[in-house]
Design a protein around this motif. Structure first.
Motif, short mmCIF file in Angstrom:
data_model
loop_
_atom_site.label_atom_id
_atom_site.label_comp_id
_atom_site.label_asym_id
_atom_site.label_seq_id
_atom_site.Cartn_x
_atom_site.Cartn_y
_atom_site.Cartn_z
N LEU A 238 46.32 43.51 42.34
CA LEU A 238 46.74 42.71 41.19
C LEU A 238 46.97 41.26 41.60
O LEU A 238 46.55 40.33 40.88
N GLU A 239 47.60 41.05 42.74
CA GLU A 239 47.81 39.68 43.21
C GLU A 239 46.49 38.99 43.49
O GLU A 239 46.30 37.81 43.15
N ALA B 248 44.91 38.02 40.23
CA ALA B 248 45.57 36.85 39.65
C ALA B 248 45.09 35.57 40.34
O ALA B 248 44.86 34.54 39.69
N ARG B 249 44.93 35.64 41.66
CA ARG B 249 44.42 34.47 42.38
C ARG B 249 42.98 34.16 42.00
O ARG B 249 42.58 33.00 41.93
N VAL C 45 41.66 34.62 39.13
CA VAL C 45 41.71 33.92 37.85
C VAL C 45 42.04 32.45 38.08
O VAL C 45 41.44 31.55 37.45
N GLN D 173 39.71 37.47 34.36
CA GLN D 173 40.79 37.91 33.48
C GLN D 173 40.67 39.40 33.15
O GLN D 173 41.68 40.11 33.07
N LEU E 270 41.84 41.19 36.08
CA LEU E 270 43.30 41.11 36.14
C LEU E 270 43.93 42.14 35.22
O LEU E 270 44.91 42.81 35.60
N LYS E 271 43.40 42.30 34.02
CA LYS E 271 43.94 43.30 33.09
C LYS E 271 43.77 44.71 33.66
O LYS E 271 44.67 45.55 33.53
N GLN F 35 46.37 45.11 36.30
CA GLN F 35 47.69 45.29 35.67
C GLN F 35 47.85 46.70 35.12
O GLN F 35 48.93 47.30 35.25
#
Length: 331
Positions: A100-101, A104-105, A107, A184, A187-188, A191
């Motif tokens: 997840l991290e 996020a990076r 993105v 993104q 990322l979802k 998550q």
């Protein structure tokens, strides 16, 4: 004493005894003389029942590491009843949190790339505009004979190259925007995986879904727990009821919500307050294991009498009787 007087004395004594019998025997149950009168109460018998939940772990399989309660213990809603070894599920959560991290990076990187691409396009447009002006100026000078044909061709080539660079960088802006959408989406997904891992990790702890009494403990420390493997049976003793049956001829004289007095052999003399909470709409045969043929063909209706049980004195399986007032049949 004469014979006639003895006869009269005996007759008077008999009448006195009969009057006493009529007086002490409640007419609501039985009449001594004449046809039997209908009683104003009916007594039904059955067994106490309660909501029972067989509790097991969901979507996890691991050895049991904690069992803080034994049978017969009262627990409140949310109390921890058991835990299993959660190290594998914690490690999976750590892996997915790292993913997840990274997502996020990604993105953030894609967003920076888009910003850089847009800046490049802005610079390209300025350069292309300048090259276009140079080309137009050289075209006029070429007609005036002020510059050579070669100089004009070089400016034309420069303008074309600048336009090509602009088109390429504009395409790269679209790619950068698509990369952001892809990042993104990743990322979802990451998550969602982390959220699922946390839910799965919560399943390693078995909690009481409601307040009650642990009727049966079906597991021990170190045993392998898994979906469908029973750990405890939890009884909701705050809400118990009496399952009983009533004859067809008395069905029209009872009502939903009508009060009933419940007694048990376990606590003689104590009366529990109940209410009729259910009356079956279909008849069934008398539920007995040993009976005569005449009893077996008798049709009865199942009823449920909800009982107040604040002290948890009534337990599932306990035999009980209930007295219900017979009301006038509805017209």
């Amino acid at each position: 004493m004469s014979r006639r007087r003895l006869v009269w004395t005996g007759l008077v004594a008999a009448l006195i005894v009969a009057a006493l019998l009529v007086w002490v025997w409640p007419p609501a149950h039985r009449w001594v003389f004449g046809p039997g009168a209908a009683t104003n109460h009916v007594v039904v018998s059955g067994n106490i029942e309660a909501h029972q939940s067989v509790l097991s772990f969901t979507n996890v399989q691991a050895p049991i590491t904690e069992l803080p309660f034994d049978e017969g213990k009262a627990v409140t809603a949310g109390a921890v009843l058991a835990r299993v070894d959660s190290r594998v599920y914690q490690q999976q959560l750590a892996i997915d949190e790292a993913s997840l991290e990274a997502a996020a990076r990604q993105v953030a990187v894609a967003t920076s790339n888009l910003a850089a691409s847009r800046s490049t396009v802005a610079s390209d447009r300025l350069d292309f505009a300048e090259k276009q002006r140079d080309l137009q100026r050289n075209a006029g000078q070429l007609e005036a004979g002020a510059i050579s044909r070669q100089t004009y061709d070089l400016s034309k080539t420069a303008a074309g190259q600048s336009g090509a660079v602009l088109a390429r960088d504009e395409a790269l802006v679209k790619v950068a925007a698509n990369n952001i959408a892809l990042a993104q989406a990743n990322l979802k997904t990451a998550q969602a995986k982390v959220a699922l891992d946390r839910v799965t990790l919560s399943f390693t702890t078995l909690r009481a879904p409601f307040s009650g009494v642990l009727a049966v403990r079906q597991a021990e420390l170190g045993e392998l727990a898994g979906p469908g493997v029973a750990i405890f049976t939890l009884d909701d003793l705050d809400h118990v009821w009496l399952r009983a049956y009533i004859n067809e001829q008395d069905l029209g004289s009872i009502r939903l919500g009508e009060a009933a007095s419940v007694t048990t052999d376990t606590y003689p003399g104590h009366v529990y307050h109940g209410r009729i909470g259910f009356i079956a709409s279909q008849a069934e045969f008398t539920p007995k294991t040993v009976e005569t043929h005449a009893e077996r063909v008798t049709l009865v209706y199942r009823i449920r009498i909800d009982i107040d049980n604040p002290a948890h004195a009534l337990l599932p399986g306990m035999p009980a009787d209930a007295s219900i007032a017979l009301l006038p049949p509805e017209k």
